[in-house]
Scaffold this motif. Sequence first.
Motif, PDB file in Angstrom:
ATOM      1  N   THR A   1       9.661  15.545 -25.061  1.00 16.73           N
ATOM      2  CA  THR A   1      10.717  14.515 -25.205  1.00 16.73           C
ATOM      3  C   THR A   1      11.832  15.139 -24.421  1.00 16.73           C
ATOM      4  O   THR A   1      12.173  16.455 -24.254  1.00 16.73           O
ATOM      5  CB  THR A   1      11.441  14.355 -26.723  1.00 16.73           C
ATOM      6  OG1 THR A   1      11.995  15.555 -27.073  1.00 16.73           O
ATOM      7  CG2 THR A   1      10.373  13.631 -27.396  1.00 16.73           C
ATOM      8  N   PRO A   2      12.649  14.235 -23.473  1.00 11.61           N
ATOM      9  CA  PRO A   2      13.655  15.139 -22.668  1.00 11.61           C
ATOM     10  C   PRO A   2      14.680  15.847 -23.322  1.00 11.61           C
ATOM     11  O   PRO A   2      15.128  16.992 -22.706  1.00 11.61           O
ATOM     12  CB  PRO A   2      14.130  13.779 -22.011  1.00 11.61           C
ATOM     13  CG  PRO A   2      12.956  12.921 -22.076  1.00 11.61           C
ATOM     14  CD  PRO A   2      12.377  12.889 -23.165  1.00 11.61           C
ATOM     15  N   GLN A   3      14.940  15.296 -24.393  1.00  8.39           N
ATOM     16  CA  GLN A   3      16.229  16.181 -25.117  1.00  8.39           C
ATOM     17  C   GLN A   3      15.702  17.403 -25.631  1.00  8.39           C
ATOM     18  O   GLN A   3      16.216  18.500 -25.507  1.00  8.39           O
ATOM     19  CB  GLN A   3      16.501  15.451 -26.255  1.00  8.39           C
ATOM     20  CG  GLN A   3      17.817  15.749 -26.908  1.00  8.39           C
ATOM     21  CD  GLN A   3      18.679  14.499 -27.507  1.00  8.39           C
ATOM     22  OE1 GLN A   3      18.950  13.330 -26.787  1.00  8.39           O
ATOM     23  NE2 GLN A   3      18.877  14.658 -28.526  1.00  8.39           N
ATOM     24  N   HIS A   4      14.335  17.611 -26.116  1.00  5.72           N
ATOM     25  CA  HIS A   4      13.746  19.043 -26.727  1.00  5.72           C
ATOM     26  C   HIS A   4      13.595  19.788 -25.254  1.00  5.72           C
ATOM     27  O   HIS A   4      13.993  21.131 -25.389  1.00  5.72           O
ATOM     28  CB  HIS A   4      12.528  18.497 -27.438  1.00  5.72           C
ATOM     29  CG  HIS A   4      11.848  19.642 -27.718  1.00  5.72           C
ATOM     30  ND1 HIS A   4      10.602  20.019 -27.669  1.00  5.72           N
ATOM     31  CD2 HIS A   4      12.499  20.878 -28.367  1.00  5.72           C
ATOM     32  CE1 HIS A   4      10.376  21.125 -28.145  1.00  5.72           C
ATOM     33  NE2 HIS A   4      11.547  21.743 -28.852  1.00  5.72           N
ATOM     34  N   PHE A   5      12.991  19.216 -24.250  1.00  6.43           N
ATOM     35  CA  PHE A   5      12.983  19.954 -23.099  1.00  6.43           C
ATOM     36  C   PHE A   5      14.167  20.508 -22.630  1.00  6.43           C
ATOM     37  O   PHE A   5      14.199  21.950 -22.417  1.00  6.43           O
ATOM     38  CB  PHE A   5      12.254  19.172 -22.250  1.00  6.43           C
ATOM     39  CG  PHE A   5      12.045  19.919 -20.673  1.00  6.43           C
ATOM     40  CD1 PHE A   5      11.086  20.522 -20.544  1.00  6.43           C
ATOM     41  CD2 PHE A   5      13.106  19.774 -19.426  1.00  6.43           C
ATOM     42  CE1 PHE A   5      10.819  21.243 -19.331  1.00  6.43           C
ATOM     43  CE2 PHE A   5      12.632  20.201 -18.552  1.00  6.43           C
ATOM     44  CZ  PHE A   5      11.656  21.049 -18.131  1.00  6.43           C
TER      45      PHE A   5
ATOM     46  N   VAL B   1      16.452   6.914 -19.639  1.00 10.11           N
ATOM     47  CA  VAL B   1      15.177   7.494 -20.280  1.00 10.11           C
ATOM     48  C   VAL B   1      15.748   8.164 -21.715  1.00 10.11           C
ATOM     49  O   VAL B   1      16.835   8.842 -21.921  1.00 10.11           O
ATOM     50  CB  VAL B   1      14.805   8.736 -19.410  1.00 10.11           C
ATOM     51  CG1 VAL B   1      13.642   9.283 -20.454  1.00 10.11           C
ATOM     52  CG2 VAL B   1      14.462   8.409 -18.289  1.00 10.11           C
ATOM     53  N   PRO B   2      15.091   7.283 -22.779  1.00  7.04           N
ATOM     54  CA  PRO B   2      15.404   7.741 -24.331  1.00  7.04           C
ATOM     55  C   PRO B   2      15.140   9.303 -24.606  1.00  7.04           C
ATOM     56  O   PRO B   2      14.262   9.675 -24.256  1.00  7.04           O
ATOM     57  CB  PRO B   2      14.706   6.968 -25.148  1.00  7.04           C
ATOM     58  CG  PRO B   2      14.210   5.763 -24.355  1.00  7.04           C
ATOM     59  CD  PRO B   2      14.366   6.346 -22.830  1.00  7.04           C
ATOM     60  N   GLY B   3      16.189  10.054 -25.045  1.00  3.49           N
ATOM     61  CA  GLY B   3      16.145  11.318 -25.146  1.00  3.49           C
ATOM     62  C   GLY B   3      15.019  11.789 -26.171  1.00  3.49           C
ATOM     63  O   GLY B   3      14.675  13.051 -25.969  1.00  3.49           O
ATOM     64  N   LEU B   4      14.817  11.174 -27.068  1.00  2.00           N
ATOM     65  CA  LEU B   4      13.856  11.465 -28.091  1.00  2.00           C
ATOM     66  C   LEU B   4      12.748  10.831 -28.119  1.00  2.00           C
ATOM     67  O   LEU B   4      11.845  10.808 -29.387  1.00  2.00           O
ATOM     68  CB  LEU B   4      14.643  11.377 -29.431  1.00  2.00           C
ATOM     69  CG  LEU B   4      15.932  12.422 -29.572  1.00  2.00           C
ATOM     70  CD1 LEU B   4      16.422  12.090 -30.994  1.00  2.00           C
ATOM     71  CD2 LEU B   4      15.279  13.751 -29.549  1.00  2.00           C
ATOM     72  N   GLU B   5      12.107   9.984 -27.079  1.00  2.00           N
ATOM     73  CA  GLU B   5      10.881   9.515 -26.869  1.00  2.00           C
ATOM     74  C   GLU B   5      10.174  10.085 -25.952  1.00  2.00           C
ATOM     75  O   GLU B   5      10.520  10.566 -24.849  1.00  2.00           O
ATOM     76  CB  GLU B   5      11.347   7.831 -26.535  1.00  2.00           C
ATOM     77  CG  GLU B   5      12.042   7.132 -27.613  1.00  2.00           C
ATOM     78  CD  GLU B   5      12.109   5.644 -27.195  1.00  2.00           C
ATOM     79  OE1 GLU B   5      11.383   5.237 -26.128  1.00  2.00           O
ATOM     80  OE2 GLU B   5      12.897   4.992 -27.847  1.00  2.00           O
ATOM     81  N   TYR B   6       8.932   9.847 -26.193  1.00  2.00           N
ATOM     82  CA  TYR B   6       7.997  10.718 -25.021  1.00  2.00           C
ATOM     83  C   TYR B   6       7.548   9.488 -24.104  1.00  2.00           C
ATOM     84  O   TYR B   6       7.554   8.223 -24.371  1.00  2.00           O
ATOM     85  CB  TYR B   6       6.585  10.961 -26.017  1.00  2.00           C
ATOM     86  CG  TYR B   6       6.658  12.081 -26.664  1.00  2.00           C
ATOM     87  CD1 TYR B   6       6.378  13.395 -26.102  1.00  2.00           C
ATOM     88  CD2 TYR B   6       6.867  12.059 -28.109  1.00  2.00           C
ATOM     89  CE1 TYR B   6       6.668  14.398 -27.339  1.00  2.00           C
ATOM     90  CE2 TYR B   6       6.937  13.004 -28.992  1.00  2.00           C
ATOM     91  CZ  TYR B   6       6.874  14.232 -28.542  1.00  2.00           C
ATOM     92  OH  TYR B   6       6.982  15.201 -29.573  1.00  2.00           O
ATOM     93  N   GLY B   7       7.311   9.764 -22.832  1.00  4.37           N
ATOM     94  CA  GLY B   7       7.023   9.092 -21.813  1.00  4.37           C
ATOM     95  C   GLY B   7       5.774   8.754 -21.579  1.00  4.37           C
ATOM     96  O   GLY B   7       4.896   8.933 -22.332  1.00  4.37           O
ATOM     97  N   GLN B   8       5.302   7.713 -20.720  1.00  2.10           N
ATOM     98  CA  GLN B   8       4.127   7.411 -20.525  1.00  2.10           C
ATOM     99  C   GLN B   8       3.404   8.301 -19.520  1.00  2.10           C
ATOM    100  O   GLN B   8       4.126   8.857 -18.634  1.00  2.10           O
ATOM    101  CB  GLN B   8       3.945   5.909 -20.128  1.00  2.10           C
ATOM    102  CG  GLN B   8       4.430   5.076 -20.997  1.00  2.10           C
ATOM    103  CD  GLN B   8       3.327   4.844 -22.134  1.00  2.10           C
ATOM    104  OE1 GLN B   8       2.363   4.781 -22.354  1.00  2.10           O
ATOM    105  NE2 GLN B   8       4.309   4.878 -23.410  1.00  2.10           N
ATOM    106  N   PRO B   9       1.999   8.704 -19.482  1.00  2.00           N
ATOM    107  CA  PRO B   9       1.451   9.349 -18.537  1.00  2.00           C
ATOM    108  C   PRO B   9       1.462   8.882 -17.209  1.00  2.00           C
ATOM    109  O   PRO B   9       1.359   7.593 -17.054  1.00  2.00           O
ATOM    110  CB  PRO B   9      -0.163   9.480 -18.885  1.00  2.00           C
ATOM    111  CG  PRO B   9       0.071   8.988 -20.690  1.00  2.00           C
ATOM    112  CD  PRO B   9       1.181   8.199 -20.713  1.00  2.00           C
TER     113      PRO B   9
END
Length: 268
Positions: A121-125, A251-259
């Motif tokens: 997730t972008p926020q975690h990264f 981009v939602p900070g706590l959602e995983y993106g699509q491959p």
Amino acid sequence: MATLAPDSAASDRPDLPADERNFFTRMAIAMALIVVLGFSFQLVMGRSTFASPLRVHVHAVLFMGWVAIFVLQSQLATRGPLALHRRLGWLALGWIALMLGAAMTVIVAMARNGTVPFFFTPQHFLLADPLTLIGFVGLTAGAIALRKQTDWHARLHMGAMASLTGPAFGRLFPMPLMVPWAFEGAGVGSALLIIAGMIRDRRRSGRVHPAWWVGLAVLVGTLALARILSVSPVGDAIYQATVAGYPGADVPGLEYGQPPAMPLRTGR
């Protein structure tokens, strides 16, 4: 064993036992090989490219340069001359400062551009990578402070370097299959290096040196703290302040993106 301040009263000969010198030398080389293998594999798989932005190349040169400095310093610390090891230590300190600047530039750019790898997730990264660097700096600072206690000095430096191998393991492990614990999964590889030192000490002396426990605690602690902060209001505030006004704001900070449809290329 990458940094050691000058001490004119110290001997110019290493005072580590021969078996410890051999172990730390092999350990440093093994970690260097893991880093080279991980990033070489990334290139072969088409997930990195020489067409990357300049900031990515600067980051790569500085971090690969650190690997070279670390191996060289481990050789000087275990084989001598120690005077050169101490002088080179000042260069290593300055090099770390450049590494931190380059790393933060790439991390922030990826969050702002919305190009964080889809298995984070972008926020975690955005939080986990800087906290890993803080842990590395803390262990390195401890090693410098205890430079006259070679048993602590060597092991803390090894723990610090082990903490930097996470990205290399992340390029060797099947990260998409490790969601939602991909970051921690890469950290397991780093932890195994520290555990190898623990096992060696246990077999040699019947006890694990406390420095290994410190290194492991810092590694686990930074991973846990990043996970907790990433889902907290503090994490929300840091992410929103970082990406405001950039594509990453959408981009939602706590959602995983699509491959991605094309091969993933990191550092954009």
